[in-house]
Design a protein around this motif. Structure first.
Motif, PDB file in Angstrom:
ATOM      1  N   ALA A  88      23.819  13.365  49.051  1.00 47.36           N
ATOM      2  CA  ALA A  88      22.552  14.178  49.010  1.00 47.36           C
ATOM      3  C   ALA A  88      21.347  13.708  48.446  1.00 47.36           C
ATOM      4  N   LEU A  89      21.451  12.924  47.243  1.00 48.34           N
ATOM      5  CA  LEU A  89      20.346  12.487  46.670  1.00 48.34           C
ATOM      6  C   LEU A  89      19.963  11.123  46.965  1.00 48.34           C
ATOM      7  N   SER A  90      21.010  10.443  47.973  1.00 46.35           N
ATOM      8  CA  SER A  90      20.520   9.236  48.598  1.00 46.35           C
ATOM      9  C   SER A  90      19.409   9.512  49.811  1.00 46.35           C
ATOM     10  N   CYS A  91      19.343  10.894  50.205  1.00 50.17           N
ATOM     11  CA  CYS A  91      18.337  11.093  51.141  1.00 50.17           C
ATOM     12  C   CYS A  91      16.936  11.285  50.752  1.00 50.17           C
ATOM     13  N   VAL A  92      16.492  11.499  49.074  1.00 54.29           N
ATOM     14  CA  VAL A  92      15.383  11.824  48.656  1.00 54.29           C
ATOM     15  C   VAL A  92      14.962  10.421  47.998  1.00 54.29           C
ATOM     16  N   ASP A  93      13.860  10.286  47.804  1.00 45.03           N
ATOM     17  CA  ASP A  93      13.301   9.082  46.883  1.00 45.03           C
ATOM     18  C   ASP A  93      12.059   9.812  46.009  1.00 45.03           C
ATOM     19  N   SER A  94      11.800   8.764  45.225  1.00 47.59           N
ATOM     20  CA  SER A  94      10.440   9.265  44.177  1.00 47.59           C
ATOM     21  C   SER A  94       9.349   9.428  44.906  1.00 47.59           C
ATOM     22  N   SER A  95       8.873   8.857  45.943  1.00 48.26           N
ATOM     23  CA  SER A  95       7.441   8.972  46.753  1.00 48.26           C
ATOM     24  C   SER A  95       7.515  10.304  47.283  1.00 48.26           C
ATOM     25  N   MET A  96       8.740  11.164  47.554  1.00 45.64           N
ATOM     26  CA  MET A  96       8.506  12.410  48.018  1.00 45.64           C
ATOM     27  C   MET A  96       7.847  13.374  47.000  1.00 45.64           C
ATOM     28  N   SER A  97       7.411  14.542  47.548  1.00 45.77           N
ATOM     29  CA  SER A  97       6.765  15.562  46.553  1.00 45.77           C
ATOM     30  C   SER A  97       8.024  16.421  46.304  1.00 45.77           C
ATOM     31  N   ASP A  98       7.938  17.354  45.477  1.00 47.86           N
ATOM     32  CA  ASP A  98       9.142  18.212  45.155  1.00 47.86           C
ATOM     33  C   ASP A  98       9.384  19.039  46.125  1.00 47.86           C
ATOM     34  N   VAL A  99       8.226  19.581  46.719  1.00 57.47           N
ATOM     35  CA  VAL A  99       8.747  20.339  48.273  1.00 57.47           C
ATOM     36  C   VAL A  99       9.417  19.596  49.151  1.00 57.47           C
ATOM     37  N   GLN A 100       8.890  18.273  49.296  1.00 56.41           N
ATOM     38  CA  GLN A 100       9.484  17.368  50.469  1.00 56.41           C
ATOM     39  C   GLN A 100      11.125  17.317  50.202  1.00 56.41           C
ATOM     40  N   LYS A 101      11.369  17.149  48.700  1.00 57.09           N
ATOM     41  CA  LYS A 101      12.680  16.998  48.300  1.00 57.09           C
ATOM     42  C   LYS A 101      13.574  17.897  48.652  1.00 57.09           C
ATOM     43  N   ALA A 102      12.877  19.164  48.186  1.00 54.38           N
ATOM     44  CA  ALA A 102      13.680  20.694  48.320  1.00 54.38           C
ATOM     45  C   ALA A 102      14.004  20.711  50.020  1.00 54.38           C
ATOM     46  N   LEU A 103      12.993  20.242  50.829  1.00 53.14           N
ATOM     47  CA  LEU A 103      13.303  20.584  52.138  1.00 53.14           C
ATOM     48  C   LEU A 103      14.350  19.440  52.829  1.00 53.14           C
ATOM     49  N   THR A 104      14.072  18.437  52.314  1.00 49.14           N
ATOM     50  CA  THR A 104      15.173  17.347  52.711  1.00 49.14           C
ATOM     51  C   THR A 104      16.489  17.546  52.080  1.00 49.14           C
ATOM     52  N   LEU A 105      16.904  18.191  50.990  1.00 45.56           N
ATOM     53  CA  LEU A 105      17.957  18.465  50.516  1.00 45.56           C
ATOM     54  C   LEU A 105      18.657  19.621  51.203  1.00 45.56           C
ATOM     55  N   HIS A 106      17.538  20.843  51.619  1.00 43.99           N
ATOM     56  CA  HIS A 106      18.089  21.960  52.380  1.00 43.99           C
ATOM     57  C   HIS A 106      18.471  21.434  53.733  1.00 43.99           C
ATOM     58  N   ASP A 107      17.890  20.638  54.424  1.00 43.89           N
ATOM     59  CA  ASP A 107      18.397  20.193  55.927  1.00 43.89           C
ATOM     60  C   ASP A 107      19.475  19.354  55.759  1.00 43.89           C
ATOM     61  N   TYR A 108      19.667  18.649  54.544  1.00 41.00           N
ATOM     62  CA  TYR A 108      20.825  17.923  54.502  1.00 41.00           C
ATOM     63  C   TYR A 108      22.257  18.876  54.267  1.00 41.00           C
ATOM     64  N   ILE A 109      22.186  19.923  53.519  1.00 42.80           N
ATOM     65  CA  ILE A 109      23.185  20.876  53.317  1.00 42.80           C
ATOM     66  C   ILE A 109      23.499  21.661  54.405  1.00 42.80           C
ATOM     67  N   CYS A 110      22.377  22.090  55.200  1.00 49.08           N
ATOM     68  CA  CYS A 110      22.552  22.816  56.671  1.00 49.08           C
ATOM     69  C   CYS A 110      23.221  21.928  57.663  1.00 49.08           C
ATOM     70  N   ASP A 111      22.927  20.726  57.569  1.00 51.29           N
ATOM     71  CA  ASP A 111      23.398  19.660  58.718  1.00 51.29           C
ATOM     72  C   ASP A 111      24.911  19.495  58.447  1.00 51.29           C
ATOM     73  N   LEU A 112      25.211  19.748  57.151  1.00 52.03           N
ATOM     74  CA  LEU A 112      26.902  19.713  56.942  1.00 52.03           C
ATOM     75  C   LEU A 112      27.585  20.794  57.565  1.00 52.03           C
ATOM     76  N   GLY A 113      26.902  21.817  57.543  1.00 54.33           N
ATOM     77  CA  GLY A 113      27.520  23.039  58.244  1.00 54.33           C
ATOM     78  C   GLY A 113      28.361  24.045  57.231  1.00 54.33           C
ATOM     79  N   ILE A 114      28.082  23.395  55.844  1.00 51.53           N
ATOM     80  CA  ILE A 114      28.634  24.440  54.874  1.00 51.53           C
ATOM     81  C   ILE A 114      28.068  25.552  54.700  1.00 51.53           C
ATOM     82  N   ILE A 115      26.699  25.811  54.766  1.00 51.20           N
ATOM     83  CA  ILE A 115      26.175  27.031  54.736  1.00 51.20           C
ATOM     84  C   ILE A 115      25.969  27.849  56.132  1.00 51.20           C
ATOM     85  N   ARG A 116      26.262  29.072  56.324  1.00 52.09           N
ATOM     86  CA  ARG A 116      26.008  29.608  57.595  1.00 52.09           C
ATOM     87  C   ARG A 116      25.376  30.953  57.488  1.00 52.09           C
ATOM     88  N   PHE A 117      24.689  31.284  58.053  1.00 52.87           N
ATOM     89  CA  PHE A 117      23.877  32.479  57.980  1.00 52.87           C
ATOM     90  C   PHE A 117      24.047  33.441  58.990  1.00 52.87           C
TER      91      PHE A 117
END
Length: 180
Positions: A151-180
């Protein structure tokens, strides 16, 4: 006969003199209790007014929290915290704070027990319960650590905190672990 009686009487006097100090060193078992865990869906956490350890806003780990965290990370069956002077009423909230602030303790059960010094009412040892065996914990920790690294390999230090949060959110959703 008088000498024997004198010796026995002397021993009884000595025992009576030291008995209170021995009682202060005694450790007695407490109850087996449950703590609220976020990973088990329990969002009714104690309020700060119920315990000074319950505030999740304060993420600074104290020495006792660090000792508990390290003990549980190693899946120790008993963790000595007697030197920290934790009242028995605060043990559950303290344990809940440590587990809920550290997602890598996902294998810790909501049940725990403790023993305490009856003379002071302070906890001596915590006995956390684990949801897995030691071998299962080790294997699950390896999977967890790999997942975090991926998960952390998808983010880098050039991203803002919001971009990091969105990237990690999308990563988790793409895994299909969390379903609403």
């Amino acid at each position: 006969m008088k000498k024997t009686f004198s010796v026995i009487l002397s021993l009884l006097v000595l025992a009576a003199a030291f008995l209170p100090s021995l009682y202060a060193l005694a450790i007695v078992p407490g109850e087996t209790e449950e703590i609220p865990l976020l990973q088990e869906g329990d969002f009714d956490l104690p309020t700060a007014s119920e315990s000074h350890y319950a505030s999740l806003a304060n993420t600074t780990q104290t020495a006792v929290e660090q000792a508990i965290y390290e003990g549980m990370l190693k899946a120790e069956s008993q963790i000595y915290i007697g030197s920290y002077g934790i009242p028995t009423d605060d043990a559950g909230a303290l344990l809940a704070k440590v587990v809920n602030n550290n997602p890598d303790l996902f294998f810790v059960s909501s049940s725990y027990s403790y023993n305490y010094y009856p003379s002071t009412g302070k906890v001596a040892y915590l006995f956390p319960f684990y949801a897995m065996t030691a071998d299962e914990i080790e294997a699950a920790q390896a999977v967890f650590n790999q997942g975090v690294a991926d998960a952390l390999s998808c983010v880098d230090s050039s991203m803002s905190d919001v971009q990091k949060a969105l990237t990690l959110h999308d990563y988790i959703c793409d895994l299909g672990i969390i379903r609403f």
